[in-house]
Design an enzyme around this catalytic site. Structure first.
Site, mmCIF file in Angstrom:
data_model
loop_
_atom_site.group_PDB
_atom_site.id
_atom_site.type_symbol
_atom_site.label_atom_id
_atom_site.label_comp_id
_atom_site.label_asym_id
_atom_site.label_seq_id
_atom_site.Cartn_x
_atom_site.Cartn_y
_atom_site.Cartn_z
ATOM 1 N N LYS A 290 -1.145 -0.350 -4.110
ATOM 2 C CA LYS A 290 -1.819 -0.534 -3.093
ATOM 3 C C LYS A 290 -1.160 -0.061 -1.521
ATOM 4 C CE LYS A 290 -4.549 -3.214 -5.730
ATOM 5 N NZ LYS A 290 -4.319 -4.183 -6.686
ATOM 6 N N TRP B 50 -8.559 -12.430 -8.264
ATOM 7 C CA TRP B 50 -7.528 -12.371 -8.817
ATOM 8 C C TRP B 50 -6.627 -13.620 -8.666
ATOM 9 C CZ3 TRP B 50 -6.358 -8.490 -11.209
ATOM 10 C CH2 TRP B 50 -6.875 -7.009 -10.864
ATOM 11 N N ASP C 66 0.677 -13.991 -4.239
ATOM 12 C CA ASP C 66 0.394 -12.538 -4.748
ATOM 13 C C ASP C 66 0.073 -11.757 -3.419
ATOM 14 O OD1 ASP C 66 -0.615 -10.426 -5.774
ATOM 15 O OD2 ASP C 66 -2.218 -11.444 -6.952
HETATM 16 C C1 LIG Z 1 -4.591 -5.115 -7.781
HETATM 17 C C2 LIG Z 1 -4.188 -6.562 -7.775
HETATM 18 C C3 LIG Z 1 -3.672 -7.137 -8.948
HETATM 19 C C4 LIG Z 1 -3.540 -6.522 -10.020
HETATM 20 O O1 LIG Z 1 -2.319 -5.637 -10.074
HETATM 21 P P1 LIG Z 1 -1.695 -4.970 -11.501
HETATM 22 O O2 LIG Z 1 -0.464 -4.469 -11.139
HETATM 23 O O3 LIG Z 1 -3.014 -4.285 -11.977
HETATM 24 O O4 LIG Z 1 -1.483 -6.273 -12.542
HETATM 25 C C5 LIG Z 1 -3.070 -8.561 -8.628
HETATM 26 N N1 LIG Z 1 -3.574 -9.028 -7.402
HETATM 27 C C6 LIG Z 1 -4.293 -8.593 -6.487
HETATM 28 C C7 LIG Z 1 -4.222 -9.233 -5.060
HETATM 29 C C8 LIG Z 1 -4.542 -7.311 -6.504
HETATM 30 O O5 LIG Z 1 -5.124 -6.723 -5.522
#
Ligand SMILES: *Cc1c(COP(=O)(O)O)cnc(C)c1O
Length: 360
Positions: free
Chosen positions: A196, A102, A172
Site C-alpha cells: 500500500k 482485516w 496492523d
Molecule cells: C492489505 C491488508 C492486509 C493483507 O496484507 P497481505 O500482505 O496481502 O497479507 C492486512 N491488513 C490490512 C490492514 C491490509 O490493508
C-alpha cells in the site's frame, strides 16, 4: 506513455521516480553487471540495499534504537498468526479490537492458536466507526491488545490510538504506515505489508521493541519465530530482495519529498479536498463512515443508485482515473490515495466528481 491516476487499494500506485530509477538500473545495478533480481542476498551490493532500507525507515518513521526492523515474506496475513504464536503464552489470551475485515482475520488466526477475545467491535454498524475509549473491555490478563490502524475496506482510521492500560499494543499498519507521524514508542510491535504505502507486494515490515521480543514463546517452527529473524537480521533465509530494493527507492522518494512532515501535509490536503467535495455535494455523494473516524488513505462513498456508481467508475476510467470500484464485499466507490498519489490526482478526481454530479 500514458500513466493513469491509479486509485487501487493494493497493490497500488508507486512514485514515478522510484519506478524510473528501478528501470534505469534494472540490467546493471550500480556497475555490478547484474540486476538486483540476480545478485546474492549475501553480497555487498545487497547488504547496501538491506542496511540502507533499514536506516531510512528508522530515520523517516522515527523508530527508537530499542526497536528492531525486520523484512519478512508471507504478507501481513502471516503476521496475524505469528504475533499470536509468539506472544500469547500457553494458557493465556489476547485482546482484539475489531474494526473491519482485516481485524476479523487477525482475530480468526489468533483463535486457531490460542484464546483471543474481542475487546470492542464496530461490526454492529458495518464498521463505520472506530470504537471509543469508553467502550473498550480490556482483559487485565491479556498478553497484548491488537488493533488495525487503518481499515482499508471500510474506510476508517484510528485518529488517536487507544489507551490500553500499559498492555503491549500491536498494530496492523498495512494501509497507513508512513502516511503521517506516529509515536512508535506507544507500540510493542507493528507490521505492514508493503503493497500500500511502501512498495510492491512481497515484503512485510515488522517493527518490534527489544524487551517485548524477548518475551516471545520458545519452541516455535524456525521461520515462524521472530527470534530467528532478529538474530539473523532478516537473512536467515533469502529475503524478498527485489521488493526490499523497491521499498528503499520509495523511502528515498519520501525523504526527497521532505520526510513525514511533508507527506502528512499533502495527505491532509488530499483528504480535506475529497471529503469537502463529498460533504458539499447536497447528498449526491454520501460518505459511508462517521466523520470523526474518516480515513486519509481509503475514502468510501456511495452514489444515489448502483447503476450510477457503475457509470461513475466507467466514465472515470475513460478519463484516466482508475481503480475506483469499492471492495467486492461492500460495493460503492473506494478512493485509495496512499502517499504516492499526488494532490493533482485528487484535484482531477474532484473535478470529475463535480461534472458527473452536474450531468446527473
Ligand atoms: C492489505 C491488508 C492486509 C493483507 O496484507 P497481505 O500482505 O496481502 O497479507 C492486512 N491488513 C490490512 C490492514 C491490509 O490493508
Amino acid at each position: 506513455m500514458a500513466r493513469i491516476f491509479n486509485f487501487n487499494a493494493g497493490p497500488s500506485t508507486l512514485p514515478l521516480s522510484a519506478l524510473e530509477k528501478c528501470q534505469a538500473e534494472l540490467l546493471d545495478y550500480q556497475g555490478c553487471g547484474m540486476s538486483v533480481m540476480e545478485i546474492s542476498h549475501r553480497s555487498g551490493e545487497y547488504d547496501g540495499i538491506h542496511e540502507g532500507a533499514k536506516a531510512l525507515f528508522r530515520e523517516l518513521f522515527g523508530i527508537p534504537d530499542n526497536y528492531k526492523i525486520l523484512f519478512l515474506g508471507g504478507g501481513a496475513s502471516t503476521q496475524f498468526a505469528m504475533t499470536a504464536m509468539n506472544f500469547i503464552p500457553k494458557g493465556g489470551s489476547a485482546d482484539y479490537i475489531i474494526t473491519g475485515a482485516w481485524s476479523k482475520k487477525a482475530l480468526k488466526e489468533a483463535t486457531i492458536i490460542a484464546d483471543a477475545k474481542v475487546a470492542a467491535s464496530s461490526e454492529d454498524k458495518n464498521f463505520s466507526y472506530i470504537p471509543g475509549q469508553h467502550s473498550l473491555q480490556l482483559d487485565p490478563n491479556a498478553a497484548f491488545v491488537h488493533i488495525t490502524s487503518n481499515n482499508t475496506i471500510s474506510g476508517t482510521q484510528w485518529q488517536t490510538f487507544p489507551d490500553v492500560n500499559g498492555k503491549p499494543l500491536i498494530a496492523d499498519m498495512s494501509s497507513d504506515i508512513l502516511s503521517k507521524k506516529v509515536d512508535v514508542s506507544k507500540f510493542a510491535l507493528l507490521y505492514a505489508g508493503a503493497q500500500k504505502n511502501l512498495g510492491p507486494a512481497g515484503v512485510t515490515v515488522v517493527i518490534l521493541r527489544d524487551d517485548f521480543a524477548a518475551t516471545a514463546n520458545k519452541g516455535l517452527p524456525t521461520m515462524l519465530s521472530y527470534g530467528t529473524h532478529i538474530s539473523k537480521d532478516s537473512l536467515f533465509n533469502t529475503p524478498p530482495v527485489f521488493p526490499i530494493y523497491m521499498m528503499k527507492l520509495v523511502l528515498e522518494w519520501v525523504k526527497e519529498q521532505g520526510g513525514l512532515d511533508a507527506i502528512e501535509t499533502t495527505n491532509k490536503q488530499k483528504a480535506d479536498l475529497l471529503y469537502d467535495t463529498i460533504d458539499e455535494s447536497d447528498g449526491f455523494y454520501r460518505g459511508t463512515v462517521e466523520k470523526d473516524s474518516r480515513s486519509w488513505m481509503n475514502v468510501t462513498l456511495r452514489l444515489p443508485a448502483e447503476d450510477l456508481e457503475k457509470e461513475f467508475i466507467e466514465k472515470a476510467k475513460d478519463q484516466g482515473l482508475g481503480g475506483l470500484k469499492g471492495h467486492r464485499s461492500v460495493g460503492g466507490i473506494r478512493v485509495s490515495m496512499y502517499n504516492a498519489m499526488p494532490l493533482q490526482g485528487i484535484e482531477k478526481l474532484v473535478d470529475f466528481m463535480k461534472s458527473f454530479k452536474a450531468a446527473h
